[in-house]
Motif scaffolding. Sequence first.
Motif, PDB file in Angstrom:
ATOM      1  N   HIS A 179     -10.453  23.760  -4.987  1.00 22.33           N
ATOM      2  CA  HIS A 179      -9.314  23.794  -4.075  1.00 22.33           C
ATOM      3  C   HIS A 179      -9.747  24.223  -2.677  1.00 22.33           C
ATOM      4  O   HIS A 179      -9.262  23.680  -1.669  1.00 22.33           O
ATOM      5  CB  HIS A 179      -8.247  24.746  -4.608  1.00 22.33           C
ATOM      6  CG  HIS A 179      -7.561  24.234  -5.835  1.00 22.33           C
ATOM      7  ND1 HIS A 179      -6.950  25.056  -6.758  1.00 22.33           N
ATOM      8  CD2 HIS A 179      -7.388  22.980  -6.314  1.00 22.33           C
ATOM      9  CE1 HIS A 179      -6.445  24.332  -7.736  1.00 22.33           C
ATOM     10  NE2 HIS A 179      -6.705  23.062  -7.487  1.00 22.33           N
ATOM     11  N   LEU A 180     -10.635  25.203  -2.602  1.00 20.35           N
ATOM     12  CA  LEU A 180     -11.134  25.652  -1.305  1.00 20.35           C
ATOM     13  C   LEU A 180     -11.899  24.542  -0.607  1.00 20.35           C
ATOM     14  O   LEU A 180     -11.741  24.332   0.604  1.00 20.35           O
ATOM     15  CB  LEU A 180     -12.032  26.873  -1.489  1.00 20.35           C
ATOM     16  CG  LEU A 180     -12.714  27.400  -0.209  1.00 20.35           C
ATOM     17  CD1 LEU A 180     -11.670  27.820   0.810  1.00 20.35           C
ATOM     18  CD2 LEU A 180     -13.643  28.558  -0.547  1.00 20.35           C
ATOM     19  N   GLN A 181     -12.706  23.822  -1.345  1.00 22.96           N
ATOM     20  CA  GLN A 181     -13.475  22.724  -0.751  1.00 22.96           C
ATOM     21  C   GLN A 181     -12.549  21.646  -0.198  1.00 22.96           C
ATOM     22  O   GLN A 181     -12.802  21.075   0.861  1.00 22.96           O
ATOM     23  CB  GLN A 181     -14.424  22.123  -1.790  1.00 22.96           C
ATOM     24  CG  GLN A 181     -15.459  21.216  -1.143  1.00 22.96           C
ATOM     25  CD  GLN A 181     -16.073  20.260  -2.130  1.00 22.96           C
ATOM     26  OE1 GLN A 181     -15.379  19.687  -2.956  1.00 22.96           O
ATOM     27  NE2 GLN A 181     -17.361  20.083  -2.046  1.00 22.96           N
ATOM     28  N   THR A 182     -11.453  21.380  -0.906  1.00 26.43           N
ATOM     29  CA  THR A 182     -10.472  20.408  -0.430  1.00 26.43           C
ATOM     30  C   THR A 182      -9.864  20.870   0.887  1.00 26.43           C
ATOM     31  O   THR A 182      -9.676  20.072   1.816  1.00 26.43           O
ATOM     32  CB  THR A 182      -9.366  20.213  -1.481  1.00 26.43           C
ATOM     33  OG1 THR A 182      -9.948  19.770  -2.706  1.00 26.43           O
ATOM     34  CG2 THR A 182      -8.353  19.179  -1.012  1.00 26.43           C
ATOM     35  N   GLN A 183      -9.560  22.174   0.989  1.00 23.98           N
ATOM     36  CA  GLN A 183      -8.984  22.717   2.211  1.00 23.98           C
ATOM     37  C   GLN A 183      -9.962  22.612   3.373  1.00 23.98           C
ATOM     38  O   GLN A 183      -9.582  22.251   4.499  1.00 23.98           O
ATOM     39  CB  GLN A 183      -8.580  24.179   1.991  1.00 23.98           C
ATOM     40  CG  GLN A 183      -7.919  24.833   3.204  1.00 23.98           C
ATOM     41  CD  GLN A 183      -6.669  24.116   3.637  1.00 23.98           C
ATOM     42  OE1 GLN A 183      -5.791  23.835   2.822  1.00 23.98           O
ATOM     43  NE2 GLN A 183      -6.569  23.802   4.916  1.00 23.98           N
ATOM     44  N   VAL A 184     -11.232  22.912   3.118  1.00 24.17           N
ATOM     45  CA  VAL A 184     -12.248  22.801   4.162  1.00 24.17           C
ATOM     46  C   VAL A 184     -12.392  21.343   4.608  1.00 24.17           C
ATOM     47  O   VAL A 184     -12.562  21.047   5.792  1.00 24.17           O
ATOM     48  CB  VAL A 184     -13.604  23.344   3.666  1.00 24.17           C
ATOM     49  CG1 VAL A 184     -14.706  23.083   4.689  1.00 24.17           C
ATOM     50  CG2 VAL A 184     -13.497  24.837   3.386  1.00 24.17           C
ATOM     51  N   ARG A 240      -9.987  19.148   4.628  1.00 23.80           N
ATOM     52  CA  ARG A 240      -8.829  18.872   5.500  1.00 23.80           C
ATOM     53  C   ARG A 240      -9.086  19.411   6.915  1.00 23.80           C
ATOM     54  O   ARG A 240      -8.725  18.767   7.912  1.00 23.80           O
ATOM     55  CB  ARG A 240      -7.573  19.506   4.919  1.00 23.80           C
ATOM     56  CG  ARG A 240      -7.065  18.859   3.638  1.00 23.80           C
ATOM     57  CD  ARG A 240      -5.625  19.265   3.369  1.00 23.80           C
ATOM     58  NE  ARG A 240      -5.184  18.829   2.050  1.00 23.80           N
ATOM     59  CZ  ARG A 240      -5.118  19.584   0.983  1.00 23.80           C
ATOM     60  NH1 ARG A 240      -5.471  20.866   1.076  1.00 23.80           N
ATOM     61  NH2 ARG A 240      -4.695  19.124  -0.174  1.00 23.80           N
ATOM     62  N   ASP A 241      -9.687  20.593   6.992  1.00 26.02           N
ATOM     63  CA  ASP A 241      -9.989  21.173   8.298  1.00 26.02           C
ATOM     64  C   ASP A 241     -10.981  20.301   9.069  1.00 26.02           C
ATOM     65  O   ASP A 241     -10.846  20.115  10.291  1.00 26.02           O
ATOM     66  CB  ASP A 241     -10.562  22.585   8.131  1.00 26.02           C
ATOM     67  CG  ASP A 241      -9.538  23.556   7.563  1.00 26.02           C
ATOM     68  OD1 ASP A 241      -8.329  23.259   7.654  1.00 26.02           O
ATOM     69  OD2 ASP A 241      -9.947  24.602   7.019  1.00 26.02           O
ATOM     70  N   LEU A 242     -11.976  19.770   8.371  1.00 23.44           N
ATOM     71  CA  LEU A 242     -12.942  18.880   9.025  1.00 23.44           C
ATOM     72  C   LEU A 242     -12.270  17.616   9.533  1.00 23.44           C
ATOM     73  O   LEU A 242     -12.572  17.129  10.632  1.00 23.44           O
ATOM     74  CB  LEU A 242     -14.067  18.523   8.046  1.00 23.44           C
ATOM     75  CG  LEU A 242     -15.111  19.606   7.767  1.00 23.44           C
ATOM     76  CD1 LEU A 242     -16.075  19.142   6.684  1.00 23.44           C
ATOM     77  CD2 LEU A 242     -15.874  19.963   9.038  1.00 23.44           C
ATOM     78  N   MET A 264     -18.241  14.800   5.787  1.00 23.44           N
ATOM     79  CA  MET A 264     -17.183  14.571   4.811  1.00 23.44           C
ATOM     80  C   MET A 264     -17.741  13.900   3.561  1.00 23.44           C
ATOM     81  O   MET A 264     -17.337  14.212   2.436  1.00 23.44           O
ATOM     82  CB  MET A 264     -16.091  13.689   5.421  1.00 23.44           C
ATOM     83  CG  MET A 264     -15.104  14.435   6.299  1.00 23.44           C
ATOM     84  SD  MET A 264     -14.123  15.638   5.370  1.00 23.44           S
ATOM     85  CE  MET A 264     -13.250  14.553   4.264  1.00 23.44           C
ATOM     86  N   TYR A 265     -18.685  12.983   3.762  1.00 26.02           N
ATOM     87  CA  TYR A 265     -19.263  12.276   2.612  1.00 26.02           C
ATOM     88  C   TYR A 265     -20.296  13.140   1.888  1.00 26.02           C
ATOM     89  O   TYR A 265     -20.196  13.348   0.671  1.00 26.02           O
ATOM     90  CB  TYR A 265     -19.918  10.972   3.068  1.00 26.02           C
ATOM     91  CG  TYR A 265     -20.570  10.213   1.930  1.00 26.02           C
ATOM     92  CD1 TYR A 265     -19.800   9.456   1.057  1.00 26.02           C
ATOM     93  CD2 TYR A 265     -21.953  10.272   1.725  1.00 26.02           C
ATOM     94  CE1 TYR A 265     -20.387   8.775  -0.002  1.00 26.02           C
ATOM     95  CE2 TYR A 265     -22.545   9.598   0.672  1.00 26.02           C
ATOM     96  CZ  TYR A 265     -21.762   8.845  -0.183  1.00 26.02           C
ATOM     97  OH  TYR A 265     -22.347   8.185  -1.232  1.00 26.02           O
ATOM     98  N   ASP A 266     -21.280  13.657   2.661  1.00 22.67           N
ATOM     99  CA  ASP A 266     -22.397  14.377   2.040  1.00 22.67           C
ATOM    100  C   ASP A 266     -22.003  15.753   1.524  1.00 22.67           C
ATOM    101  O   ASP A 266     -22.517  16.212   0.496  1.00 22.67           O
ATOM    102  CB  ASP A 266     -23.540  14.532   3.045  1.00 22.67           C
ATOM    103  CG  ASP A 266     -24.168  13.194   3.405  1.00 22.67           C
ATOM    104  OD1 ASP A 266     -24.098  12.268   2.571  1.00 22.67           O
ATOM    105  OD2 ASP A 266     -24.716  13.070   4.516  1.00 22.67           O
ATOM    106  N   ASP A 267     -21.100  16.437   2.257  1.00 25.48           N
ATOM    107  CA  ASP A 267     -20.798  17.834   1.936  1.00 25.48           C
ATOM    108  C   ASP A 267     -19.421  18.034   1.336  1.00 25.48           C
ATOM    109  O   ASP A 267     -19.060  19.176   1.016  1.00 25.48           O
ATOM    110  CB  ASP A 267     -20.916  18.697   3.205  1.00 25.48           C
ATOM    111  CG  ASP A 267     -22.298  18.601   3.831  1.00 25.48           C
ATOM    112  OD1 ASP A 267     -23.279  18.608   3.069  1.00 25.48           O
ATOM    113  OD2 ASP A 267     -22.394  18.524   5.066  1.00 25.48           O
ATOM    114  N   ARG A 268     -18.646  16.951   1.174  1.00 25.98           N
ATOM    115  CA  ARG A 268     -17.309  17.098   0.601  1.00 25.98           C
ATOM    116  C   ARG A 268     -17.061  16.112  -0.543  1.00 25.98           C
ATOM    117  O   ARG A 268     -16.741  16.520  -1.643  1.00 25.98           O
ATOM    118  CB  ARG A 268     -16.246  16.912   1.699  1.00 25.98           C
ATOM    119  CG  ARG A 268     -16.291  17.977   2.766  1.00 25.98           C
ATOM    120  CD  ARG A 268     -15.841  19.343   2.259  1.00 25.98           C
ATOM    121  NE  ARG A 268     -16.266  20.407   3.164  1.00 25.98           N
ATOM    122  CZ  ARG A 268     -17.223  21.250   2.888  1.00 25.98           C
ATOM    123  NH1 ARG A 268     -17.876  21.176   1.762  1.00 25.98           N
ATOM    124  NH2 ARG A 268     -17.562  22.198   3.734  1.00 25.98           N
TER     125      ARG A 268
END
Length: 228
Positions: free
Chosen positions: A170-175, A177-179, A45-49
């Motif tokens: 927006h897609l990154q935000t959704q991913v 949320r999934d994580l 979540m930190y490194d990839d989001r």
Amino acid sequence: MRWTYFIRQKLKVAFLLFCIMACSVLIRVLEDKNVKSISHALLSMYDDRLVPASDIFYMTEHLYAKKFLMFRFLNDSTISFETIQHLGLQMEHHNQFIDSLLNKYEKTYLVDKEKLYLEGFKEQLNRYRLLEDHLLQASALNIQERVKKYRDSGQAALDRTIEGLSALEHLQTQVGRDLMADAQFVMSGTRFFSTLQLILSIVIGIMVVVLVLESKSVIKKKQPFNLN
């Protein structure tokens, strides 16, 4: 015989205690696995989001800065070869930052859909760069012609590039949320294992106490009466 009964009772108690130990070890292994999964999810979540989200934000800022500079240039009534050269230096400054952030973003973990969106954004960015370079490489003889061409297609191409980056954000935000949902699921599993361990310990503990009390009751019943 009484000694065979004692052995059976002791074996039952030993088996129940072994079950407690086995369940505790198994649940401990599962909990450790879940903790590692949660730790990996939080690091991701930190490194990839979170960090890439800030990179996308800064890329968007640079694109809007380019849009503002181009808008000011196109609305300048004294467009000249010198103003184009000055604009080129400003654009190069923003392009270097965008390329640096984009290279950094590509090295993060991306799901397949994010990779697809990223490739689309890069293609759109390259198409816009060709239009921008065509304008910035104008000479004193063809400035007006290239300015007109940029007005016809360059501005719309830059807007589509910004929209592509916004879609990726927006897609990154959704991913993300999934994580988070996956991490919460793993945490619920950890709580379940802890509760199960507690319930098994209580149930098996009660069974051990019952067996011990039962064995004592049998011993008392089998003791001979002492007659004086």
